[in-house]
Design an enzyme around this catalytic site. Structure first.
Site, PDB file in Angstrom:
ATOM      1  N   ASP A 142      36.909  51.258  32.754  1.00 48.74           N
ATOM      2  CA  ASP A 142      35.524  51.553  33.156  1.00 48.74           C
ATOM      3  C   ASP A 142      35.453  52.543  34.304  1.00 48.74           C
ATOM      4  O   ASP A 142      34.435  52.638  34.992  1.00 48.74           O
ATOM      5  CB  ASP A 142      34.689  50.291  33.418  1.00 48.74           C
ATOM      6  CG  ASP A 142      35.534  49.125  33.859  1.00 48.74           C
ATOM      7  OD1 ASP A 142      36.534  49.372  34.563  1.00 48.74           O
ATOM      8  OD2 ASP A 142      35.194  47.974  33.506  1.00 48.74           O
ATOM      9  N   LYS A 189      24.938  40.433  28.736  1.00 49.07           N
ATOM     10  CA  LYS A 189      25.529  41.403  27.809  1.00 49.07           C
ATOM     11  C   LYS A 189      24.726  41.343  26.519  1.00 49.07           C
ATOM     12  O   LYS A 189      24.821  40.360  25.771  1.00 49.07           O
ATOM     13  CB  LYS A 189      26.979  41.033  27.536  1.00 49.07           C
ATOM     14  CG  LYS A 189      27.914  41.268  28.730  1.00 49.07           C
ATOM     15  CD  LYS A 189      29.277  40.658  28.482  1.00 49.07           C
ATOM     16  CE  LYS A 189      30.309  41.162  29.492  1.00 49.07           C
ATOM     17  NZ  LYS A 189      31.578  40.414  29.410  1.00 49.07           N
ATOM     18  N   GLU A 201      31.729  37.458  40.104  1.00 52.92           N
ATOM     19  CA  GLU A 201      31.501  37.178  38.688  1.00 52.92           C
ATOM     20  C   GLU A 201      32.743  36.525  38.090  1.00 52.92           C
ATOM     21  O   GLU A 201      33.866  36.940  38.377  1.00 52.92           O
ATOM     22  CB  GLU A 201      31.200  38.502  37.980  1.00 52.92           C
ATOM     23  CG  GLU A 201      31.027  38.418  36.474  1.00 52.92           C
ATOM     24  CD  GLU A 201      30.956  39.819  35.857  1.00 52.92           C
ATOM     25  OE1 GLU A 201      30.541  40.775  36.543  1.00 52.92           O
ATOM     26  OE2 GLU A 201      31.342  39.953  34.693  1.00 52.92           O
TER      27      GLU A 201
HETATM   28  P1  PGA Z   1      34.163  43.313  28.806  1.00 60.91           P
HETATM   29  O1  PGA Z   1      33.917  43.641  30.322  1.00 60.91           O
HETATM   30  O2  PGA Z   1      33.282  44.213  28.006  1.00 60.91           O
HETATM   31  O3  PGA Z   1      35.613  43.602  28.658  1.00 60.91           O
HETATM   32  O4  PGA Z   1      33.830  41.865  28.578  1.00 60.91           O
HETATM   33  C1  PGA Z   1      32.683  43.678  30.955  1.00 60.91           C
HETATM   34  C2  PGA Z   1      32.605  42.617  32.027  1.00 60.91           C
HETATM   35  O5  PGA Z   1      33.418  41.703  32.053  1.00 60.91           O
HETATM   36  O6  PGA Z   1      31.720  42.639  32.841  1.00 60.91           O
HETATM   37 ZN    ZN Z   2      32.888  40.189  33.445  1.00 59.37          ZN
END
Ligand code: PGA
Ligand code: ZN
Length: 430
Positions: free
Chosen positions: A207, A341, A291
């Site tokens: 990221d 998400k 988190e």
């Molecule tokens: P992931 O990461 O898409 O690998 O779950 C995002 C996050 O954990 O915030």
């Molecule tokens: Zn996460």
């Protein structure tokens, strides 16, 4: 009305297939793409992958694309795009499963987002405003960005257990100033890392955060603190962590050395140890948000740590954006924020409902990107429209991350005098 829906397979930021949709109405064409998971199948909603070993090593999404082009298209063509909840319900009814495994949650989400964009165009208002209307909420708020500076965990090749070290420019006056502060800190950090580890330390994770050869939380946090010192912003910038501890929980122990090849077993910690470690880190580095500090099923230690009240505690895999798990966490006071998400939920209507559910419990909401992202900037408008006050979209670099941050810059510009940046009120955006 919706005249045509055409889906295709595209590649996400990791080069793995995901779903994109073009939805046509009398107002034009509306395009949306779904992000995708690091660990498909782990969540309650499932990602439908083609399987086999040939095309894309089994990760193709042609079945999901076919579902959109045939079943979903057949059900939705002719409907009015402003009927978001009816359209989402039509897809849920068509799918029939609880975890959206028949049609695929990512397929449904891409269509749901495209419908939302078409609905905004039908009403001739900006997308964020339309989303606010759908949620029965009228004041748009520019969120505080959780900007990733250092990557670890499963998102990078170093031995750092925690997945992301982030900064929150809560002392900025505007979103634009927040990005300026974030970008400056990112570049000061690049210098700090180069001085210590050479230019090789500046390779980045999935990221966009730097991934130097470090293995402890304090090494990472010390460098970020040093970078903040060099900017002179002081306490106008606060720190946050995404530990993603589910990835290094083995049995009931936490293996802080989970990625090192010569595991000595020296770094296994109990849940109680981790509560102490985190509490100390929050005090020493004034971390304001943490988190997934524990394993997704470690309700006990997550609650124990939350009850300390030292920072916001957000559930990611713990909650899976799933209303039932959220209900339990609210009831048991396990944590006090939701990492949202959208592709774990699958439709915009259900997303709005989940945000209402946690808002009623006075929780925080962090609208989140995924590891596998696309250039679709929808979550930027979602965060503003729902007024969550918090968004997490990675580093201030790489196109798929910047598509969100840059869209927020545009929204702030468009709102002009009406623009409100969450700032110090980031936990209670709405
Ligand atoms: P992931 O990461 O898409 O690998 O779950 C995002 C996050 O954990 O915030
Ligand atoms: Zn996460």
């Amino acid at each position: 009305v919706i005249t045509k829906i055409k889906a295709r397979q595209i590649l996400d930021s990791r080069g793995i297939p995901t779903v994109e949709v073009d939805l046509y109405t009398n107002k034009g064409m509306f395009r949306a793409a779904s992000p995708s998971d690091t660990a498909p199948g782990m969540y309650d909603t499932l990602e439908l992958r083609d399987g086999g070993n040939e095309k894309y090593i089994g990760k193709g999404v042609s079945k999901a694309v076919k579902n959109i082009n045939e079943k979903i298209s057949e059900a939705l063509v002719g409907m009015d795009p402003i009927l978001q909840s009816q359209i989402d319900q039509a897809m849920i009814d068509l799918d029939k499963t609880e975890n959206k495994s028949e049609l695929d949650a990512n397929a449904m989400l891409a269509v749901s987002i495209a419908v939302c964009k078409a609905g905004a165009a039908e009403k001739e208002i900006p997308l964020y405003e339309y989303i606010g209307d759908l949620a029965g909420k009228s004041n748009p708020v520019l969120p505080v960005p959780f900007i990733t500076l250092i990557s670890g965990g499963k998102h990078a090749g170093n031995y750092l257990a925690a997945q992301e070290i982030m900064i929150l420019p809560i002392g900025a006056n505007t979103f634009e100033e927040a990005m300026e502060m974030g970008s400056e800190t990112y570049h000061h950090l690049k210098t700090v890392i180069t001085e210590k580890y050479g230019s090789i330390g500046c390779n980045v994770g999935e990221d966009g955060g730097f991934a130097p050869d470090i293995s402890s939380f304090t090494e990472a946090l010390d460098m970020v603190k040093e970078a903040i010192n060099r900017t002179g912003y002081g306490s106008r910038i606060q720190l946050a962590l995404d530990v993603a501890a589910t990835d290094f929980c083995i049995g009931n122990k936490y293996d802080l050395d989970f990625k090192s090849p010569d595991k000595s077993g020296q770094n296994f910690k109990t849940g109680e140890d981790m509560v102490e470690i985190y509490t100390q880190l929050c005090r020493d580095y004034s971390i304001v948000s943490m988190e997934e500090p524990f394993n997704k099923d470690d309700w006990e230690h997550t609650k124990l740590f939350s009850s300390n009240g030292v920072c916001q505690v957000a559930g990611d895999e713990l909650l899976m954006s799933n209303p039932k798990r959220i209900e339990r966490a609210i009831h048991e006071q396990t944590c006090n924020a939701l990492l949202l998400k959208v592709n774990q939920i699958g439709t915009i209507t259900e997303t709005i409902e989940v945000v209402k559910q946690v808002k009623d419990a006075s929780w925080g909401v962090i609208v989140s990107h995924r590891c596998g992202e696309t250039e679709d900037s929808f979550i930027a408008d979602l965060a503003v429209g729902l007024g969550t006050g918090q968004i997490k979209a990675g580093a201030p670099c790489r196109g798929e991350r910047l598509s969100k941050y840059n869209q927020l810059l545009r929204i702030e510009e468009e709102l002009g005098d009406q623009a409100v940046y969450a700032g110090e009120n980031w936990r209670r955006g709405f």
